[in-house]
Design a protein around this motif. Structure first.
Motif, PDB file in Angstrom:
ATOM      1  N   PHE A  76       0.824  -1.207   0.000  1.00  0.00           N
ATOM      2  CA  PHE A  76       0.000   0.000   0.000  1.00  0.00           C
ATOM      3  C   PHE A  76       0.858   1.257   0.000  1.00  0.00           C
ATOM      4  O   PHE A  76       1.855   1.360   0.712  1.00  0.00           O
ATOM      5  N   SER A  77       0.428   2.208  -0.818  1.00  0.00           N
ATOM      6  CA  SER A  77       1.077   3.512  -0.864  1.00  0.00           C
ATOM      7  C   SER A  77      -0.011   4.587  -0.850  1.00  0.00           C
ATOM      8  O   SER A  77      -0.851   4.637  -1.751  1.00  0.00           O
ATOM      9  N   PRO A  78      -0.036   5.436   0.176  1.00  0.00           N
ATOM     10  CA  PRO A  78      -1.091   6.453   0.243  1.00  0.00           C
ATOM     11  C   PRO A  78      -0.976   7.451  -0.903  1.00  0.00           C
ATOM     12  O   PRO A  78       0.120   7.799  -1.352  1.00  0.00           O
ATOM     13  N   SER A  79      -2.127   7.889  -1.363  1.00  0.00           N
ATOM     14  CA  SER A  79      -2.162   8.905  -2.410  1.00  0.00           C
ATOM     15  C   SER A  79      -1.759  10.256  -1.821  1.00  0.00           C
ATOM     16  O   SER A  79      -1.627  10.421  -0.602  1.00  0.00           O
ATOM     17  N   ARG A  80      -1.597  11.247  -2.686  1.00  0.00           N
ATOM     18  CA  ARG A  80      -1.221  12.577  -2.202  1.00  0.00           C
ATOM     19  C   ARG A  80      -2.298  13.151  -1.295  1.00  0.00           C
ATOM     20  O   ARG A  80      -2.001  13.756  -0.268  1.00  0.00           O
ATOM     21  N   SER A  81      -3.567  12.941  -1.664  1.00  0.00           N
ATOM     22  CA  SER A  81      -4.644  13.470  -0.829  1.00  0.00           C
ATOM     23  C   SER A  81      -4.700  12.738   0.516  1.00  0.00           C
ATOM     24  O   SER A  81      -4.996  13.351   1.551  1.00  0.00           O
ATOM     25  N   GLN A  82      -4.407  11.443   0.525  1.00  0.00           N
ATOM     26  CA  GLN A  82      -4.386  10.688   1.780  1.00  0.00           C
ATOM     27  C   GLN A  82      -3.224  11.132   2.668  1.00  0.00           C
ATOM     28  O   GLN A  82      -3.372  11.230   3.892  1.00  0.00           O
ATOM     29  N   LYS A  83      -2.087  11.437   2.060  1.00  0.00           N
ATOM     30  CA  LYS A  83      -0.955  11.957   2.833  1.00  0.00           C
ATOM     31  C   LYS A  83      -1.304  13.313   3.445  1.00  0.00           C
ATOM     32  O   LYS A  83      -0.958  13.592   4.608  1.00  0.00           O
ATOM     33  N   ARG A  84      -1.985  14.155   2.687  1.00  0.00           N
ATOM     34  CA  ARG A  84      -2.390  15.466   3.217  1.00  0.00           C
ATOM     35  C   ARG A  84      -3.363  15.297   4.379  1.00  0.00           C
ATOM     36  O   ARG A  84      -3.296  16.022   5.376  1.00  0.00           O
ATOM     37  N   LEU A  85      -4.274  14.339   4.241  1.00  0.00           N
ATOM     38  CA  LEU A  85      -5.238  14.086   5.303  1.00  0.00           C
ATOM     39  C   LEU A  85      -4.533  13.628   6.580  1.00  0.00           C
ATOM     40  O   LEU A  85      -4.863  14.088   7.689  1.00  0.00           O
ATOM     41  N   LEU A  86      -3.576  12.727   6.458  1.00  0.00           N
ATOM     42  CA  LEU A  86      -2.824  12.266   7.621  1.00  0.00           C
ATOM     43  C   LEU A  86      -2.082  13.418   8.296  1.00  0.00           C
ATOM     44  O   LEU A  86      -2.072  13.531   9.533  1.00  0.00           O
ATOM     45  N   LYS A  87      -1.498  14.289   7.502  1.00  0.00           N
ATOM     46  CA  LYS A  87      -0.771  15.432   8.057  1.00  0.00           C
ATOM     47  C   LYS A  87      -1.725  16.404   8.736  1.00  0.00           C
ATOM     48  O   LYS A  87      -1.442  16.899   9.844  1.00  0.00           O
ATOM     49  N   ARG A  88      -2.869  16.660   8.112  1.00  0.00           N
ATOM     50  CA  ARG A  88      -3.844  17.615   8.657  1.00  0.00           C
ATOM     51  C   ARG A  88      -4.429  17.129   9.983  1.00  0.00           C
ATOM     52  O   ARG A  88      -4.773  17.931  10.853  1.00  0.00           O
ATOM     53  N   LEU A 180     -12.996  11.441   8.885  1.00  0.00           N
ATOM     54  CA  LEU A 180     -12.574  10.442   9.860  1.00  0.00           C
ATOM     55  C   LEU A 180     -12.751   9.011   9.356  1.00  0.00           C
ATOM     56  O   LEU A 180     -12.061   8.101   9.819  1.00  0.00           O
ATOM     57  N   GLY A 181     -13.677   8.787   8.425  1.00  0.00           N
ATOM     58  CA  GLY A 181     -13.815   7.460   7.833  1.00  0.00           C
ATOM     59  C   GLY A 181     -12.571   7.062   7.067  1.00  0.00           C
ATOM     60  O   GLY A 181     -12.061   5.941   7.214  1.00  0.00           O
ATOM     61  N   ILE A 182     -12.067   7.977   6.245  1.00  0.00           N
ATOM     62  CA  ILE A 182     -10.832   7.724   5.493  1.00  0.00           C
ATOM     63  C   ILE A 182      -9.658   7.575   6.453  1.00  0.00           C
ATOM     64  O   ILE A 182      -8.831   6.671   6.316  1.00  0.00           O
ATOM     65  N   LEU A 183      -9.597   8.460   7.441  1.00  0.00           N
ATOM     66  CA  LEU A 183      -8.520   8.408   8.420  1.00  0.00           C
ATOM     67  C   LEU A 183      -8.506   7.063   9.147  1.00  0.00           C
ATOM     68  O   LEU A 183      -7.438   6.478   9.377  1.00  0.00           O
TER      69      LEU A 183
END
Length: 234
Positions: A76-88, A180-183
């Protein structure tokens, strides 16, 4: 275990909860021998899932829209939007529990009665909460997300022999913008990696249903197609 070792029940057809124009029918794993983690893990590889202690799989007369999906954790490799979500959302704190706490119920009730007021689970009740989320079949993991002193999300998760199964996530409606569902899915993938489990089972992807068409965004994943798990890359 093989398919010749057990018996299944089958329900009558009834209106589908996800696609109103379709009729739904379920296979039910009724044999008591299924009530253990080894058998449940095998059934998950065959496209089954649970609600409470009932293990089922769609077996609809004229529709195959429900597609089982599992994330390949090691790749698994998080997408750019998923990486932004994790950081946020990095200021949130995660805790893990192995029991379904009564303290979760107010959050569950608020979530069902606000986010799913148009659904079959409305209105929420404590008995529904216990029957739906508790389980005697496998070990459970409850992944809590906290914003300082406030519990804002719980991801109900089953621990299988070959992975985790994302059963249900409920969250504080005021935190919708935090996704939060994605998180929760991203955190479940991370926990799988930490405990060396190869798969995160996400349940059924239904492309034509807005509430159920979000599970195919975690690459690479495998989709159960004609009883074979096929890899899907970006």
């Amino acid at each position: 275990m093989s398919s010749s070792d057990f018996k299944l029940g089958i329900t009558k057809t009834f209106p589908c909860n996800y696609l109103p124009e379709e009729q739904e029918r379920l296979l039910i794993a009724v044999d008591d021998r299924f009530q253990n983690n080894d058998s449940y893990t095998w059934l998950m590889t065959q496209g089954f899932r649970r609600s409470g202690n009932q293990i089922y799989r769609p077996h609809c007369p004229s529709c195959n829209a429900c597609q089982s999906i599992r994330v390949l954790v090691d790749s698994f490799s998080p997408s750019r939007s998923q990486k932004r979500l994790l950081k946020r959302n990095s200021h949130f704190v995660l805790n893990k529990s192995t029991e379904l706490k009564d303290d979760y119920y107010p959050l569950y009730e608020r979530y069902i009665n606000t986010v799913h007021a148009d659904g079959a689970m409305y209105p929420a009740s404590y008995q529904q909460f216990k029957n739906f989320l508790s389980c005697k079949i496998s070990e459970q993991l409850f992944i809590e997300t906290w914003d300082k002193e406030e519990l804002i999300s719980v991801a109900v998760t089953d621990k299988l022999e070959n992975g985790l199964s994302a059963v249900y996530t409920f969250y504080h409606p005021d935190y919708r913008k935090s996704a939060l569902g994605i998180l929760s899915i991203l955190n479940q993938i991370r926990i799988c990696a930490e405990i060396n489990l190869p798969y995160l089972y996400l349940g059924y992807q239904i492309d034509k249903c807005q509430k159920m068409n979000y599970k195919d965004r975690y690459f690479p994943y495998e989709k159960l197609t004609e009883n074979n798990w096929l890899i899907v890359n970006k």
